[in-house]
Design a protein around this motif. Structure first.
Motif: not given
Length: 218
Positions: A56-60, A62-71, A75-80, A153-161
């Motif tokens: 889960h943590s790995w997936h999050l 990676l998702m931050v890196s991919v989806l940061a443009e939608h904030s 945001i500081d991607v590294g800190r996120t 953290d809320r998007v990832q499990p919803l996507l799996l569902n």
């Protein structure tokens, strides 16, 4: 929570020549290997089993890196990424508390605070403070980075569902409106992601993957 004497590093102690700051850091790094054993309720999309916290943590991250443009805020991607990697470490001791487990959520804060004290206390003092500050920042959502981290953290499990035709949406007592309410924090960080998530919930409701809500969203 596990007893104090059950550190992984005690099973095969480091040589006496490894001392000081590095010893403390290696003990911590060894201890967090336990994250790989903490099962979550979320199903994997790629296999017929539940995911663990490390996955889960790995997936999050990676998702931050991919989806940061939608904030909605810069945001500081590294800190996120640091925030999403650190935030679930305390579940090594506190256990995972599923989003739809109302009984477990009553004691969640107390369990997790105690777990944070113990786990981050393994680190050298400066790193203990830094990791605890990261964990507190995520929990408090007081920065743009923390708000986006919580949203992911809320998007990832919803996507799996969605990808598994319901997943934890089928938990007794969960309705589409409950899902919307528990996921609404996404909208505090990303309008595009919240719009997409609502579309998934709406369609999941239409397909019968989640019990219908009493009120349809606007």
């Amino acid at each position: 929570m596990e007893s104090e004497e059950e550190l992984i590093a005690q099973r095969s102690p480091l040589p006496d020549s490894v001392v000081g700051r590095l010893r403390e850091q290696l003990v911590f790094v060894a201890e967090v290997d336990k994250l790989k054993t903490v099962l979550r309720q979320s199903p994997l999309a790629a296999d017929d089993r539940r995911e663990n916290d490390a996955e889960h943590s790995w997936h999050l991250a990676l998702m931050v890196s991919v989806l940061a443009e939608h904030s909605d805020e810069p945001i500081d991607v590294g800190r996120t990424i640091e925030l999403v990697v650190v935030h679930d470490l305390i579940e090594i001791y506190a256990g995972d508390t599923p989003l739809y487990d109302d009984e477990g959520r009553e004691s969640q804060q107390e369990r997790e605070e105690a777990a944070a004290d113990r786990l981050f206390g393994l680190l050298p003092d400066d790193q203990e403070r830094r990791f605890r500050e990261l964990w507190d920042e995520f929990e408090d959502r007081r920065t743009p980075e923390a708000r986006f981290a919580k949203a992911i953290d809320r998007v990832q499990p919803l996507l799996l569902n969605w990808l598994t035709g319901g997943g934890t949406w089928r938990t007794p007592g969960v309705t589409a409106d409950v899902v919307r309410e528990r996921k609404a924090v996404i909208g505090e960080a990303s309008t595009p992601l919240w719009t997409a998530v609502r579309a998934l919930i709406d369609e999941g409701e239409r397909r019968g993957w989640v019990a219908p809500g009493a009120v349809r969203p606007d």
